[in-house]
Scaffold this motif. Structure first.
Motif, mmCIF file in Angstrom:
data_model
loop_
_atom_site.group_PDB
_atom_site.id
_atom_site.type_symbol
_atom_site.label_atom_id
_atom_site.label_comp_id
_atom_site.label_asym_id
_atom_site.label_seq_id
_atom_site.Cartn_x
_atom_site.Cartn_y
_atom_site.Cartn_z
ATOM 1 N N VAL A 81 0.841 -1.198 0.000
ATOM 2 C CA VAL A 81 0.000 0.000 0.000
ATOM 3 C C VAL A 81 0.877 1.249 0.000
ATOM 4 C CG1 VAL A 81 -1.648 1.355 1.374
ATOM 5 C CG2 VAL A 81 -2.019 -1.099 1.025
ATOM 6 N N HIS A 82 1.945 1.239 0.794
ATOM 7 C CA HIS A 82 2.859 2.391 0.829
ATOM 8 C C HIS A 82 3.556 2.592 -0.519
ATOM 9 C CE1 HIS A 82 2.147 3.158 4.990
ATOM 10 N NE2 HIS A 82 2.629 1.996 5.383
ATOM 11 N N VAL A 83 3.934 1.506 -1.152
ATOM 12 C CA VAL A 83 4.571 1.603 -2.473
ATOM 13 C C VAL A 83 3.589 2.223 -3.470
ATOM 14 C CG1 VAL A 83 5.447 0.260 -4.430
ATOM 15 C CG2 VAL A 83 6.209 -0.283 -2.115
ATOM 16 N N GLN A 84 2.343 1.795 -3.440
ATOM 17 C CA GLN A 84 1.344 2.351 -4.347
ATOM 18 C C GLN A 84 1.111 3.835 -4.079
ATOM 19 O OE1 GLN A 84 -1.704 -0.801 -3.649
ATOM 20 N NE2 GLN A 84 -1.848 -0.770 -5.870
ATOM 21 N N GLU A 85 1.089 4.204 -2.809
ATOM 22 C CA GLU A 85 0.898 5.613 -2.470
ATOM 23 C C GLU A 85 2.066 6.452 -2.977
ATOM 24 O OE1 GLU A 85 0.416 5.386 1.756
ATOM 25 O OE2 GLU A 85 -1.714 4.866 1.601
ATOM 26 N N ARG A 86 3.250 5.905 -2.910
ATOM 27 C CA ARG A 86 4.450 6.618 -3.362
ATOM 28 C C ARG A 86 4.446 6.825 -4.880
ATOM 29 N NH1 ARG A 86 10.532 4.730 -3.546
ATOM 30 N NH2 ARG A 86 11.430 6.746 -4.020
ATOM 31 N N PHE A 87 3.728 5.994 -5.600
ATOM 32 C CA PHE A 87 3.705 6.061 -7.054
ATOM 33 C C PHE A 87 3.267 7.446 -7.545
ATOM 34 C CE2 PHE A 87 1.818 5.569 -11.247
ATOM 35 C CZ PHE A 87 2.800 4.862 -11.907
ATOM 36 N N VAL A 88 2.349 8.082 -6.838
ATOM 37 C CA VAL A 88 1.833 9.389 -7.257
ATOM 38 C C VAL A 88 2.959 10.416 -7.378
ATOM 39 C CG1 VAL A 88 0.318 11.305 -6.604
ATOM 40 C CG2 VAL A 88 -0.432 8.941 -6.256
ATOM 41 N N ASP A 89 3.870 10.422 -6.409
ATOM 42 C CA ASP A 89 4.952 11.408 -6.401
ATOM 43 C C ASP A 89 6.184 10.969 -7.181
ATOM 44 O OD1 ASP A 89 3.484 13.182 -4.790
ATOM 45 O OD2 ASP A 89 4.100 12.100 -2.980
ATOM 46 N N THR A 90 6.535 9.699 -7.085
ATOM 47 C CA THR A 90 7.750 9.207 -7.753
ATOM 48 C C THR A 90 7.486 7.836 -8.387
ATOM 49 O OG1 THR A 90 8.521 8.251 -5.677
ATOM 50 C CG2 THR A 90 9.359 10.443 -6.235
ATOM 51 N N PRO A 91 6.904 7.837 -9.589
ATOM 52 C CA PRO A 91 6.562 6.555 -10.237
ATOM 53 C C PRO A 91 7.765 5.635 -10.429
ATOM 54 C CG PRO A 91 5.722 8.417 -11.518
ATOM 55 C CD PRO A 91 6.510 8.978 -10.397
ATOM 56 N N GLU A 92 8.907 6.193 -10.853
ATOM 57 C CA GLU A 92 10.084 5.343 -11.086
ATOM 58 C C GLU A 92 10.543 4.683 -9.784
ATOM 59 O OE1 GLU A 92 10.031 8.610 -11.915
ATOM 60 O OE2 GLU A 92 10.317 8.752 -14.085
ATOM 61 N N GLY A 93 10.604 5.469 -8.711
ATOM 62 C CA GLY A 93 11.030 4.933 -7.421
ATOM 63 C C GLY A 93 10.061 3.899 -6.886
ATOM 64 N N ALA A 94 8.771 4.162 -7.048
ATOM 65 C CA ALA A 94 7.760 3.209 -6.586
ATOM 66 C C ALA A 94 7.855 1.904 -7.366
ATOM 67 C CB ALA A 94 6.371 3.818 -6.722
ATOM 68 N N LEU A 95 8.124 2.001 -8.651
ATOM 69 C CA LEU A 95 8.253 0.807 -9.478
ATOM 70 C C LEU A 95 9.458 -0.025 -9.035
ATOM 71 C CD1 LEU A 95 6.974 -0.714 -11.791
ATOM 72 C CD2 LEU A 95 8.318 0.680 -13.376
ATOM 73 N N GLU A 96 10.565 0.639 -8.741
ATOM 74 C CA GLU A 96 11.742 -0.073 -8.222
ATOM 75 C C GLU A 96 11.421 -0.748 -6.897
ATOM 76 O OE1 GLU A 96 15.084 2.585 -7.975
ATOM 77 O OE2 GLU A 96 14.936 3.121 -10.099
ATOM 78 N N GLU A 97 10.696 -0.042 -6.024
ATOM 79 C CA GLU A 97 10.314 -0.625 -4.733
ATOM 80 C C GLU A 97 9.384 -1.817 -4.922
ATOM 81 O OE1 GLU A 97 9.105 1.754 -1.331
ATOM 82 O OE2 GLU A 97 10.017 3.497 -2.333
ATOM 83 N N ALA A 98 8.459 -1.715 -5.865
ATOM 84 C CA ALA A 98 7.544 -2.827 -6.129
ATOM 85 C C ALA A 98 8.337 -4.065 -6.556
ATOM 86 C CB ALA A 98 6.533 -2.434 -7.205
ATOM 87 N N ASP A 99 9.308 -3.863 -7.436
ATOM 88 C CA ASP A 99 10.153 -4.969 -7.885
ATOM 89 C C ASP A 99 10.912 -5.578 -6.710
ATOM 90 O OD1 ASP A 99 11.311 -6.574 -10.079
ATOM 91 O OD2 ASP A 99 13.168 -5.552 -9.499
ATOM 92 N N ARG A 100 11.473 -4.722 -5.854
ATOM 93 C CA ARG A 100 12.209 -5.219 -4.684
ATOM 94 C C ARG A 100 11.295 -5.965 -3.722
ATOM 95 N NH1 ARG A 100 15.321 -0.420 -5.039
ATOM 96 N NH2 ARG A 100 13.872 0.661 -3.666
ATOM 97 N N LEU A 101 10.087 -5.437 -3.513
ATOM 98 C CA LEU A 101 9.161 -6.088 -2.582
ATOM 99 C C LEU A 101 8.748 -7.460 -3.095
ATOM 100 C CD1 LEU A 101 7.664 -5.853 0.068
ATOM 101 C CD2 LEU A 101 5.849 -4.606 -1.122
ATOM 102 N N VAL A 102 8.523 -7.586 -4.390
ATOM 103 C CA VAL A 102 8.209 -8.891 -4.976
ATOM 104 C C VAL A 102 9.381 -9.848 -4.734
ATOM 105 C CG1 VAL A 102 7.874 -10.133 -7.159
ATOM 106 C CG2 VAL A 102 6.537 -8.082 -6.669
ATOM 107 N N LEU A 103 10.616 -9.361 -4.922
ATOM 108 C CA LEU A 103 11.798 -10.204 -4.679
ATOM 109 C C LEU A 103 11.896 -10.635 -3.216
ATOM 110 C CD1 LEU A 103 14.653 -8.577 -6.785
ATOM 111 C CD2 LEU A 103 13.675 -10.841 -7.046
#
Length: 180
Positions: A81-103
């Motif tokens: 949920v925090h990663v998704q919320e971050r997407f609004v301000d920094t899509p690239e950073g949120a996408l990197e975090e999403a990838d890391r969280l999946v890992l």
């Protein structure tokens, strides 16, 4: 009479073999979903693809996989949920975090977290239906790292990552409450 009996037995063996082969192919197609077709295309035919998929199943059996405890599952959902919320301000950073969280979730479940193709091969055995989402999300994420993806592309990548993420967090069927 002996020749006829041998011919009949040979025909029955051939029919049995073809039926067994078809059942095995259907089982693999059902288990791997879209990954089956991808393997056929990649390996240039059904025989080689099925050999690869059976090899994946054997390697998968050697893994020490386990489900996540409820508390850990909820913690990861909160992080998502925090990663998704971050997407609004920094899509690239949120996408990197999403990838890391999946890992991280993959690692916690017991999956190897080496190279992408190794991860995909291991995931394909139990998560073949959502693996295509992971492939698409990873592709977009790679393009985003090179500044070649739009915000809409990155939003789609988040949707793709979420599909696998939720599949990895899923409550095991045997632990689900049938009344809920």
């Amino acid at each position: 009479m002996v020749v006829i009996a041998v011919v009949i037995v040979a025909i029955l063996v051939a029919v049995g073999y073809l039926a067994w082969n078809q059942v095995r192919s259907q089982r693999l197609r059902s288990r791997f979903g879209p990954e089956y077709d991808r393997a056929v295309e990649r390996h240039g035919g059904r025989g080689a693809a099925e050999k690869e998929l059976r090899s994946r199943e054997q390697r998968h059996q050697e893994l020490d996989l386990h489900d996540l405890p409820d508390e850990q599952r909820e913690l990861y959902r909160e992080q998502w949920v925090h990663v998704q919320e971050r997407f609004v301000d920094t899509p690239e950073g949120a996408l990197e975090e999403a990838d890391r969280l999946v890992l991280v979730v993959m690692g916690q479940r017991g999956y190897p977290t080496g190279g992408f193709e190794e991860r995909a091969a291991h995931l394909s055995v139990e998560h073949g239906r959502t693996l295509d989402h992971y492939r698409r999300g990873h592709d977009i994420s790679s393009r985003a790292a090179g500044k070649e993806a739009s915000t809409e592309d990155m939003r789609q990548a988040m949707v793709h990552y979420r599909a696998l993420f939720e599949d990895l967090l899923a409550v095991p069927v045997e632990d689900r409450n049938p009344r809920s």
